[in-house]
Scaffold this motif. Structure first.
Motif, PDB file in Angstrom:
ATOM      1  N   ASP A   1      -9.474  -0.890  -6.222  1.00  0.00           N
ATOM      2  CA  ASP A   1      -8.946  -2.031  -7.123  1.00  0.00           C
ATOM      3  C   ASP A   1      -8.899  -1.483  -8.491  1.00  0.00           C
ATOM      4  O   ASP A   1      -9.377  -1.945  -9.467  1.00  0.00           O
ATOM      5  CB  ASP A   1      -9.730  -3.176  -7.138  1.00  0.00           C
ATOM      6  CG  ASP A   1      -9.364  -4.175  -8.175  1.00  0.00           C
ATOM      7  OD1 ASP A   1      -8.040  -4.600  -8.318  1.00  0.00           O
ATOM      8  OD2 ASP A   1     -10.044  -5.254  -8.620  1.00  0.00           O
TER       9      ASP A   1
ATOM     10  N   LEU B   1      -8.205  -4.626   0.775  1.00  0.00           N
ATOM     11  CA  LEU B   1      -7.369  -4.024  -0.189  1.00  0.00           C
ATOM     12  C   LEU B   1      -5.622  -3.949   0.070  1.00  0.00           C
ATOM     13  O   LEU B   1      -5.272  -2.967   0.117  1.00  0.00           O
ATOM     14  CB  LEU B   1      -7.639  -2.578  -0.496  1.00  0.00           C
ATOM     15  CG  LEU B   1      -9.136  -2.525  -1.148  1.00  0.00           C
ATOM     16  CD1 LEU B   1      -9.740  -1.122  -1.043  1.00  0.00           C
ATOM     17  CD2 LEU B   1      -9.114  -2.966  -2.628  1.00  0.00           C
TER      18      LEU B   1
ATOM     19  N   ILE C   1      -8.616  -7.406  -4.543  1.00  0.00           N
ATOM     20  CA  ILE C   1      -7.810  -7.039  -5.678  1.00  0.00           C
ATOM     21  C   ILE C   1      -7.666  -7.896  -6.795  1.00  0.00           C
ATOM     22  O   ILE C   1      -7.278  -9.051  -6.273  1.00  0.00           O
ATOM     23  CB  ILE C   1      -6.294  -6.651  -4.958  1.00  0.00           C
ATOM     24  CG1 ILE C   1      -6.372  -5.515  -3.988  1.00  0.00           C
ATOM     25  CG2 ILE C   1      -5.318  -6.477  -5.972  1.00  0.00           C
ATOM     26  CD1 ILE C   1      -4.915  -5.350  -3.167  1.00  0.00           C
TER      27      ILE C   1
END
Length: 127
Positions: free
Chosen positions: A14, A86, A52
């Motif tokens: 992230d 992700l 994220i």
């Protein structure tokens, strides 16, 4: 006719730079492979998994010349157990005369696992 063009990618972590970069390259390929004109685009939806949160991936679209007036919205994916982590997903709504089977959906990195049937179809179309 409005058609949806799908794409997805993943990032390793992230981090703002990697999220914007991965999203940019995904969008650029979607635009190129499908010959998308921003004037023919109704909207763009971008979703991310819960892991994220450092930047809005829509920032990538604003870096592409001509796309500054296209409506774009970021949102969260539903948190499904064992979902691909992700992950950034994109849906472009475009006015086109193309048939569904002519649309090239684009998947990068680990996201190819989401729709291997479409990834294979895209590779054949590129040949």
């Amino acid at each position: 006719m409005i058609r949806g063009i799908r794409g997805a990618t993943t990032v390793d972590s992230d981090q703002q730079e990697s999220i914007v970069s991965a999203t940019y390259f995904l969008l650029a390929e979607m635009i190129e492979k499908n010959h998308i004109d921003p004037e023919d685009t109704a909207s763009v939806f971008i979703s991310t998994t819960d892991d994220i949160s450092s930047v809005f991936p829509a920032k990538a679209l604003r870096q592409i010349e001509g796309w500054e007036y296209v409506p774009v919205m970021c949102m969260r994916e539903i948190p499904v157990k064992d979902a691909l982590p992700l992950c950034i997903r994109v849906m472009v709504h475009v006015n086109t005369k193309k048939k569904q089977k002519e649309i090239q959906h684009i998947y990068h990195h680990e996201a190819v696992k989401l729709r291997p049937d479409l990834v294979g179809a895209n590779r054949k179309a590129d040949s």
